[in-house]
Write an enzyme that holds these catalytic residues in place. Structure first.
Site, mmCIF file in Angstrom:
data_model
loop_
_atom_site.group_PDB
_atom_site.id
_atom_site.type_symbol
_atom_site.label_atom_id
_atom_site.label_comp_id
_atom_site.label_asym_id
_atom_site.label_seq_id
_atom_site.Cartn_x
_atom_site.Cartn_y
_atom_site.Cartn_z
ATOM 1 N N TYR A 32 44.961 43.613 40.367
ATOM 2 C CA TYR A 32 45.900 43.542 39.245
ATOM 3 C C TYR A 32 45.294 42.608 38.200
ATOM 4 O O TYR A 32 45.201 41.402 38.423
ATOM 5 C CB TYR A 32 47.236 43.009 39.751
ATOM 6 C CG TYR A 32 48.391 43.028 38.761
ATOM 7 C CD1 TYR A 32 48.238 42.661 37.431
ATOM 8 C CD2 TYR A 32 49.662 43.395 39.175
ATOM 9 C CE1 TYR A 32 49.286 42.668 36.541
ATOM 10 C CE2 TYR A 32 50.740 43.407 38.303
ATOM 11 C CZ TYR A 32 50.538 43.045 36.986
ATOM 12 O OH TYR A 32 51.596 43.050 36.113
ATOM 13 N N GLU A 68 56.283 48.599 41.877
ATOM 14 C CA GLU A 68 56.335 47.186 42.246
ATOM 15 C C GLU A 68 57.797 46.761 42.229
ATOM 16 O O GLU A 68 58.512 47.000 41.248
ATOM 17 C CB GLU A 68 55.547 46.331 41.255
ATOM 18 C CG GLU A 68 54.051 46.540 41.325
ATOM 19 C CD GLU A 68 53.299 45.695 40.303
ATOM 20 O OE1 GLU A 68 53.956 44.917 39.580
ATOM 21 O OE2 GLU A 68 52.074 45.828 40.209
ATOM 22 N N ASP A 106 56.796 34.168 35.365
ATOM 23 C CA ASP A 106 57.511 35.245 34.703
ATOM 24 C C ASP A 106 58.099 34.801 33.377
ATOM 25 O O ASP A 106 58.534 33.654 33.203
ATOM 26 C CB ASP A 106 58.636 35.760 35.606
ATOM 27 C CG ASP A 106 58.098 36.413 36.861
ATOM 28 O OD1 ASP A 106 57.123 37.166 36.737
ATOM 29 O OD2 ASP A 106 58.639 36.161 37.954
#
Length: 275
Positions: A176, A50, A61
């Site tokens: 995911y 990734e 994040d």
């Protein structure tokens, strides 16, 4: 047509082991070093890569990946340069899947049609765009799928059985699963809860399920790998890159590949430990 992602998971299924999926930020700490890191990942044990697309407002994040993105932007990384990094990687590796991960804004500015065409031409295999819900599939997901790119969607601990079909509807390549609620790198996942969640998701799809957020050690990778089709590691790698920039730090490429090699060993022994 089978994509590189699908082919890789088919091979791993034959080998009866989970994938090690590694995340690094394009352009971190600079474009040239980032390319060397990405080129070294498969040899260290990464099965899929990734590649983060730097963005100035990375809301999902944690601090480590936020700082990686800011370092990359400061060093002059752009989406166009990120695609050139993928092209350079493809000159020496035609098999390892590359997935671009990030936010929609840089793609929107680039132009969706141009981006999809250029990403495909560069050798990109899939996209993870964390701020595009299924209700916005027309924006990027469907054009990407039509072009032959896999579009990978995130499922979280709060994605219940009612919501899951919508999340999975146009997902391809793999799912995911975000193992914790919150930002990347914030906490360690509970392997038992993760295994139960993966089983629940698999009741709704035949796609592989990869688990990320919070995995930092070979031991954690082995635990998660017993119940998942893949283990995703990112914050530990970008933290190693940050540490490499300090006086006396291990060079970035070596720092990352050392960690990846240990994680790969954990992933590769996870099913042995289960047996």
């Amino acid at each position: 047509m089978t994509t590189r992602i699908e082919a890789r998971f088919a091979r791993l299924k034959e080998e009866a082991r989970p994938a090690l999926v590694t995340f690094v930020m394009a352009g971190d700490p600079d474009h040239e070093t980032a390319l060397k890191i990405v080129q070294a990942l498969p040899g260290a044990g990464a099965d899929l890569i990734e590649l983060g697309m730097p963005f100035s407002d990375p809301m999902a994040d944690g601090p480590a990946i936020q700082k990686a993105g800011l370092r990359a932007l400061k060093a002059g990384e752009s989406l166009k340069k990120t695609l050139s990094l993928v092209r350079a990687f493809r000159e020496g590796d035609g098999e390892t899947p590359i997935i671009l991960m990030g936010y929609f804004n840089p793609i929107y500015i680039y132009g969706v049609d141009a981006f999809v065409a250029d990403a495909l031409a560069a050798g990109v295999d899939g996209l993870i765009v964390v701020d595009l819900p299924p209700e916005m599939d027309d924006e990027l997901c469907l054009p990407a799928l039509d072009a032959g790119l896999n579009f990978i969607r995130l499922a979280t601990p709060t994605t219940d059985d009612k919501r899951l079909p919508a999340v999975l509807k146009n997902t391809s390549g793999f799912v995911y699963y975000v193992s914790i609620t919150g930002i990347t790198g914030a906490a360690a996942p509970d392997a038992g809860k993760v295994a139960s969640a993966v089983k629940r998701i698999k009741r709704h799809t035949d796609l592989p399920v990869c688990v990320g957020f919070g995995v930092r050690s070979a031991e954690q990778a082995a635990e998660i790998g017993r119940g998942a089709d893949g283990v995703v590691v990112g914050s530990a790698l970008v933290s190693a890159i940050e540490a490499s920039l300090q006086p006396g730090g291990t060079p970035a490429v070596e720092a990352v590949t050392d960690i990846v090699a240990r994680l790969a060993e954990g992933v590769r022994t996870s099913r042995l430990a289960k047996a």
